[in-house]
Write a protein that holds these residues in place. Structure first.
Motif, PDB file in Angstrom:
ATOM      1  N   VAL A  97       0.842  -1.192   0.000  1.00  0.00           N
ATOM      2  CA  VAL A  97       0.000   0.000   0.000  1.00  0.00           C
ATOM      3  C   VAL A  97       0.880   1.247   0.000  1.00  0.00           C
ATOM      4  CG1 VAL A  97      -1.820   1.275   1.194  1.00  0.00           C
ATOM      5  CG2 VAL A  97      -1.816  -1.243   1.219  1.00  0.00           C
ATOM      6  N   GLY A  98       0.593   2.150  -0.923  1.00  0.00           N
ATOM      7  CA  GLY A  98       1.232   3.458  -0.918  1.00  0.00           C
ATOM      8  C   GLY A  98       0.346   4.439  -0.185  1.00  0.00           C
ATOM      9  N   MET A  99       0.929   5.265   0.671  1.00  0.00           N
ATOM     10  CA  MET A  99       0.130   6.164   1.507  1.00  0.00           C
ATOM     11  C   MET A  99       0.778   7.537   1.538  1.00  0.00           C
ATOM     12  SD  MET A  99      -0.807   5.790   5.581  1.00  0.00           S
ATOM     13  CE  MET A  99       0.923   5.671   6.057  1.00  0.00           C
ATOM     14  N   THR A 100      -0.052   8.576   1.449  1.00  0.00           N
ATOM     15  CA  THR A 100       0.413   9.945   1.676  1.00  0.00           C
ATOM     16  C   THR A 100      -0.420  10.555   2.797  1.00  0.00           C
ATOM     17  OG1 THR A 100      -1.133  11.007   0.119  1.00  0.00           O
ATOM     18  CG2 THR A 100       0.960  10.207  -0.776  1.00  0.00           C
ATOM     19  N   SER A 136       5.693  -0.295   4.622  1.00  0.00           N
ATOM     20  CA  SER A 136       6.075   0.228   5.944  1.00  0.00           C
ATOM     21  C   SER A 136       7.240   1.223   5.855  1.00  0.00           C
ATOM     22  CB  SER A 136       6.492  -0.934   6.858  1.00  0.00           C
ATOM     23  OG  SER A 136       7.577  -1.648   6.290  1.00  0.00           O
ATOM     24  N   ARG A 137       7.738   1.463   4.645  1.00  0.00           N
ATOM     25  CA  ARG A 137       8.921   2.312   4.485  1.00  0.00           C
ATOM     26  C   ARG A 137       8.522   3.735   4.151  1.00  0.00           C
ATOM     27  NH1 ARG A 137      12.283   2.987  -0.325  1.00  0.00           N
ATOM     28  NH2 ARG A 137      14.240   3.983   0.289  1.00  0.00           N
ATOM     29  N   VAL A 179       3.660  -0.303  -5.780  1.00  0.00           N
ATOM     30  CA  VAL A 179       2.386   0.011  -5.127  1.00  0.00           C
ATOM     31  C   VAL A 179       1.237  -0.739  -5.801  1.00  0.00           C
ATOM     32  CG1 VAL A 179       0.726   1.848  -4.642  1.00  0.00           C
ATOM     33  CG2 VAL A 179       3.180   2.243  -4.302  1.00  0.00           C
ATOM     34  N   GLN A 180       0.492  -1.502  -4.996  1.00  0.00           N
ATOM     35  CA  GLN A 180      -0.664  -2.260  -5.503  1.00  0.00           C
ATOM     36  C   GLN A 180      -1.994  -1.632  -5.112  1.00  0.00           C
ATOM     37  OE1 GLN A 180       1.028  -5.806  -3.555  1.00  0.00           O
ATOM     38  NE2 GLN A 180       0.745  -6.853  -5.532  1.00  0.00           N
ATOM     39  N   ALA A 181      -1.968  -0.731  -4.146  1.00  0.00           N
ATOM     40  CA  ALA A 181      -3.160   0.023  -3.731  1.00  0.00           C
ATOM     41  C   ALA A 181      -2.660   1.316  -3.097  1.00  0.00           C
ATOM     42  CB  ALA A 181      -4.015  -0.773  -2.746  1.00  0.00           C
TER      43      ALA A 181
END
Length: 581
Positions: free
Chosen positions: A501-504, A513-514, A536-538
């Protein structure tokens, strides 16, 4: 009339789903008009400066609003005159007295910004009763648009991707484009994909190596070899024992190619021209017939065109040079590869070709005489194309696919010389004379004669399986409070499924987690960073108010949108937004 705060909204925004330029206009007041001019007079002057200005009646009886309305439509029309396909425009009164907001669609940001500058100058000239060289300004805009817009090959692929619903992101001012997001993304550059082998491309550039491999695959190729100097070129021609072709071993677009040479003098001159392009130089058997381009995508022949060399037809009145000038006035002909056809050049090869026909540029050919200007038929040297896709015999199509496979190219243009393409190879003489990586597509997209072929669609179908559009699940979160917490919770839940998961959020950018970036990363630039990451898959993206207003969203759409709440605090009173509605 003063334009301030100009900014580009590069994603869906409060005005439109399209990219737009937003600006605040100050000082557009009736009192600014010279005595006796009036808004109607101002508009008449503006129309005189920009003939053909298309502008619907202003939605407001307010003269100041009408002037801003005129400015906005001038920006839009200037972009249209440059060739840019734009249509959206909107104006409204600003929060402060005497201020107005305008939003105008753009396709290429630099063209839109320059159009805004020219439009402002035109409006000021209309107010002051001055003149302006509008034609020169429009030509500069047109030249700028031609320089930076996607070429026909890349443009056709991008257009096909958009029809499929694939998200698009141009990575450079050139032709490098990202199709799709995250782990499902693909990349193209002109008619090359991220699956195009660098080794295969290197093989295709080496014409001698390509011939060796094609011959091993049973694909007919002309006899010939590389030569070390002009004397060796003459010797090679004698070995072949007939008309020859001279070309650089590593060349493209027909540069330095001379065909159907028989005399020693012509061979030496052609060698000197080819040597200027690249060494070593090849001397090959001349194969009579038409010049065909066969386009292979994956394991299928998807298009074929017969290419005819540039020529003029005498009218008994004009010189060859004048006839060329007449042909070059065709609006379809331009410089380089941005237009359907290329202007004909009277270069050394053209002059030598004329000389072999007993002609010079200054003679007047008799009516009906066909004068060839060069013997190779590349579109890049002024040739024309006729679609023959439906005429290609299955045997020749199979030969083209074999040639592409042998070299290793996923997208391949094979130059094939033969009397026709509707008979099998066993019944006629024919040779594959060249294999091209990153083949030009314009001869298939917009042939001079025959049916256009949607080769961009064929490339997209080879890159994305049926039903696939290169998208990954995207969740966007906005609101006044609680955005970051909500984003973290959603990313954690999605991560439990085993996806990366990519998160901003307001703390940083995370891939799994990185943490790859620190600080407030809740804007569109951070969102684009996540969507460009190949792992990134989501994606779960925080979309803060400031970023949306400043630059628009960093994505065209999302699967889930979360609005946590709309408060009355520090989110109001900025950028012209004063209510929660």
């Amino acid at each position: 009339m003063d334009v301030k705060g100009l900014r580009a909204l590069r994603g869906p925004n409060i005005w439109s789903r399209n990219t737009v330029l937003e600006a605040q206009v100050c000082g557009a007041m009736p009192s600014d008009l010279p005595p006796g001019l009036g808004c109607h007079g101002f508009l008449q002057r503006l129309h005189a400066l920009l003939p053909g200005l298309e502008m619907p009646d202003s939605p407001s009886a307010d003269e100041a609003a009408s002037m801003v309305h005129a400015l906005a439509y001038t920006v839009l029309n200037l972009q249209k005159l440059a060739g840019s396909p734009v249509s959206f425009v909107r104006t409204e009164q600003g929060a402060e007295p005497g201020t107005y907001l305008l939003a105008v669609e753009y396709v290429e940001e630099s063209v839109g910004r320059r159009a805004m500058e020219v439009a402002e100058s035109l409006c000021l000239a209309a107010l002051q009763g001055q003149t302006l060289d509008t034609r020169a300004a429009v030509q500069q805009l047109r030249d700028l648009y031609e320089d930076i817009k996607l070429g026909p090959s890349t443009g056709s692929i991008v257009a096909a991707a958009k029809r499929r619903g694939v998200p698009i992101r141009r990575l450079t001012e050139g032709s490098l484009v990202q199709l799709g997001w995250g782990a499902k993304q693909r990349r193209i550059q002109a008619a090359e994909t991220d699956a195009t082998s660098a080794i295969a491309e290197s093989i295709a550039q080496d014409k001698e190596l390509t011939k060796m491999l094609l011959r091993a695959a049973g694909v007919p190729v002309p006899d010939g070899r590389c030569v070390k100097d002009a004397d060796d070129a003459v010797a090679a021609a004698r070995e072949i024992g007939g008309p020859v072709v001279i070309k650089p071993r590593d060349g493209n677009q027909g540069r330095g190619v001379a065909v159907n040479l028989t005399s020693e003098d012509a061979i030496r001159r052609a060698y000197a021209l080819a040597e200027e392009i690249d060494t070593p130089v090849m001397v090959e058997q001349y194969v009579p017939g038409y010049d065909y381009r066969l386009l292979v995508v994956g394991d299928k022949l998807v298009a074929a065109a017969r290419r005819d060399p540039p020529h003029v037809v005498g009218d008994g009145v004009h010189t060859i040079s004048e006839l060329i000038d007449q042909i070059n006035t065709d609006p379809l002909r331009g410089e380089g590869h941005g237009s359907s056809l290329t202007k004909i050049q009277l270069d050394d090869i053209a002059l030598a070709t004329l000389g072999r026909q007993g002609c010079t540029p200054q003679i007047i050919p008799e009516k009906g005489r066909n004068v060839i200007l060069r013997n190779n038929a590349n579109l890049s040297t002024g040739g024309t194309a006729t679609d023959v896709t439906d005429d290609v015999h299955p045997d020749i199509a199979a030969m083209a696919v074999s040639a592409a496979r042998m070299v290793g190219l996923d997208i391949c243009g094979i130059d094939f010389i033969s009397p026709n393409v509707f008979e099998p190879l066993s019944e006629q003489s024919g040779c594959a004379v060249e294999v091209n990586a990153a083949p030009g597509l314009r001869m298939h997209l917009d042939p001079s004669f025959g049916k256009p072929r949607n080769v961009g669609e064929a490339l997209i179908c080879s890159m994305f399986a049926p039903g696939e559009n290169g998208r990954i699940p995207v969740v966007a979160v906005t609101g006044t409070n609680g955005k970051t917490t909500t984003v973290r919770l959603l990313a954690h839940v999605l991560g439990l499924t085993g996806q990366t998961v990519g998160m901003t959020n307001s703390d940083g950018v995370y891939i799994g987690s990185r943490c790859i970036d620190h600080g407030d990363c809740s804007g569109p630039r951070s969102a684009r960073k996540v969507l460009a990451h190949p792992r990134v898959q989501a994606a779960v993206l925080e979309a803060a108010r400031g970023g949306i207003l400043r630059e628009g969203l960093g994505f065209d759409r999302c699967d889930v949108a979360v609005v946590t709440n709309i408060g009355q605090g520090d989110h109001l009173g900025l950028n012209g937004i004063h209510t929660a509605k």
